[in-house]
Design an enzyme around this catalytic site. Sequence first.
Site, PDB file in Angstrom:
ATOM      1  N   TYR A   1       0.815  -1.209   0.000  1.00 52.83           N
ATOM      2  CA  TYR A   1       0.000   0.000   0.000  1.00 52.83           C
ATOM      3  C   TYR A   1       0.854   1.265   0.000  1.00 52.83           C
ATOM      4  O   TYR A   1       0.843   2.045   0.932  1.00 52.83           O
ATOM      5  CB  TYR A   1      -0.985  -0.025   1.177  1.00 52.83           C
ATOM      6  CG  TYR A   1      -1.526  -1.408   1.443  1.00 52.83           C
ATOM      7  CD1 TYR A   1      -2.173  -2.108   0.413  1.00 52.83           C
ATOM      8  CD2 TYR A   1      -1.369  -2.044   2.658  1.00 52.83           C
ATOM      9  CE1 TYR A   1      -2.650  -3.403   0.609  1.00 52.83           C
ATOM     10  CE2 TYR A   1      -1.839  -3.329   2.876  1.00 52.83           C
ATOM     11  CZ  TYR A   1      -2.480  -4.006   1.843  1.00 52.83           C
ATOM     12  OH  TYR A   1      -2.936  -5.293   2.056  1.00 52.83           O
ATOM     13  N   HIS A   2       1.567   1.445  -1.126  1.00 50.04           N
ATOM     14  CA  HIS A   2       2.416   2.619  -1.304  1.00 50.04           C
ATOM     15  C   HIS A   2       1.985   3.441  -2.516  1.00 50.04           C
ATOM     16  O   HIS A   2       2.824   3.797  -3.344  1.00 50.04           O
ATOM     17  CB  HIS A   2       3.880   2.189  -1.485  1.00 50.04           C
ATOM     18  CG  HIS A   2       4.495   1.573  -0.286  1.00 50.04           C
ATOM     19  ND1 HIS A   2       5.695   0.883  -0.332  1.00 50.04           N
ATOM     20  CD2 HIS A   2       4.093   1.541   1.003  1.00 50.04           C
ATOM     21  CE1 HIS A   2       5.998   0.441   0.880  1.00 50.04           C
ATOM     22  NE2 HIS A   2       5.042   0.827   1.706  1.00 50.04           N
ATOM     23  N   PRO A   3       0.710   3.772  -2.677  1.00 48.36           N
ATOM     24  CA  PRO A   3       0.313   4.567  -3.839  1.00 48.36           C
ATOM     25  C   PRO A   3       0.897   5.979  -3.766  1.00 48.36           C
ATOM     26  O   PRO A   3       0.897   6.612  -2.716  1.00 48.36           O
ATOM     27  CB  PRO A   3      -1.213   4.601  -3.751  1.00 48.36           C
ATOM     28  CG  PRO A   3      -1.523   4.401  -2.302  1.00 48.36           C
ATOM     29  CD  PRO A   3      -0.451   3.483  -1.796  1.00 48.36           C
TER      30      PRO A   3
END
Length: 623
Positions: free
Chosen positions: A551-553
């Site tokens: 979850y590194h957008p």
Amino acid sequence: MALLFNPLTQFAHVAIATPMTIIGLVPIFAAGLTFLRYINYDPEAHPKDAPRIYQQYDFIVIGAGSAGAVVANRLSEIPEWNVLLLEAGGDENEISDIPLLSGYTQMSELDWMYQTSPPTDSPYCLAMIGDRCNWPRGKVLGGSSVLNAMLYVRGNKKDYDHWAELGNEGWEWPNVLPYFLKSEDNRNPYLVKTPYHQTGGYLTVQESPWRSPLSIAFLQAGQEMGYPVRDINGEHQAGFMLAQGTIRRGSRCSTAKAFLRPVRNRKNLHIAMRAQVTKILIDPKTKIAYGVKFVKNNKPQVVLARKEVILSAGAIGSPQILMLSGVGPQEHLQSFKIRTLSDLKVGHNLQDHVGLGGMTFIIDDPITLQKERFQSMATAMEYILHERGPLTALGVENLAFLNTEYNTDPDWPDMQFHFAASSVNSDGDHIKKISGLRDSVYNTVYKPIRHAETWTILPLLLRPKSTGWIKLRSTNPNTYPDINPNYFTHKEDVLTLIAGIRLALNVSDTKAFRRFNSRPHKMPFPGCRQYPFDTDEYWECSLRHFTFTIYHPTSTCKMGPESDPDAVVNPRLKVYGIKGLRVIDASIMPKIVSGNTNAPTIMIGEKGADIIKEDWKRKKRRS
């Protein structure tokens, strides 16, 4: 750590149950008042929801996440400025405080619970229900710093030098390192002695006081493979290390705990919780952002900004709010009959770190982090009384940065490993829930080893070539946007990940792990049975099935010079074509950093707040 009981309640019970005179009650009331005073001045007491919101503020900050909490703190350091911080979620709780339980905050009321759209071109997430990956994002004070694994990783210094090469003056490594240091209160003495760490900041960083025996084996394996054990936040990144985390005395140190709780009594800072922004108000003639629409207690409200609106809603929320406000790709906005006030590539350039989930290794010794092993009163009491034990574990105990055969710069690794002394089978029901894994996949691949001792490596691609988008689905702010990361559209992304997977197999094959009889779990995913284990076809099929992201957008409101046709904000973080509006969060990264994104986002908040102070100081001198 948050209190697990309320002493005032205990006092009340004593008063009711015990026949006492008024004189006898005096010591209890005195103790209660002392406790209330302590709570009022305790730097870790929770912020209160603003009882009244003024009609106008100097600055309105949208989103109290990893960047927004920092911005609100730093702007309110100026006594003559008043600041409103709007957060769509509520406050943290006792569960979110406990490091090992970080996964249990996902798919809860603290999470926006986003999902990717089904793939259109290149398949991914095929093992997940509906071919959709879950994308947790924090809907809470502290944002995703409340949901994440607390890993403190800055990225590679060459990431920031590259930002500057792209035309973003002032963002090279020597100019951003001071902002990492400004936040940091590092509590590992051997790190503080170096020029890359500092004490005294708001954000506590340290290693977990607990680790499994396998975490040491992981470091030894790295050395066998020719990598040093080093501080990957120091001079060089390639190497293996014990994870550093944003924890304090055994508990999570979110940006809410670090930056908001100590300043919650500032008169010029108002924090409004459960206040969801629906639109930024922009004058269509002057193109000046002058206020914000939001909903609180089911009532639409408007608040005005004298100086600026700061958008810190994250790589999904910020582009959605901008587009709903008329800032975005003209053709896309017109399809929803939204008047375009500035035609910019908002929502484009979406980047994320992607890897293979569920890569599982089996050992013989009972030394892994199994849920059943640590569900005991002794473990709970060790945590409550001594702030130690397995509950302080970050989940990810070790990190490594490695070079695959596709990387041309050994000082700029292209692969990251996250090591955990547990795996999907260790807590299957919960992993199924937060990952969206199909029952058929879990029952076929992981349930047969549910009682086995297992560990895992998550190999992550650090600089993907594939990019995606965020688009509107509706003009209704409550309708989640179309999130399409476009994983694996570039073949090189797949090949680099396969090379990283084989490096992970090499870790298991070192002497350090062979002494535990470590071996890979070879049960294929149902859709990959036709391929022999460890062929390129097998691993590509596995990647497209158990597609995993931590979850590194980033990068959906790209920072760039005026000459960059894809840029949404300039290097001063001002939105092109609109006055009085900035974006300060992970969405401004022109290229994703080589590592976990929380620490860089906090740095962006620190630097962005200083940029605002500099710009307004300059205006004041001119006037």
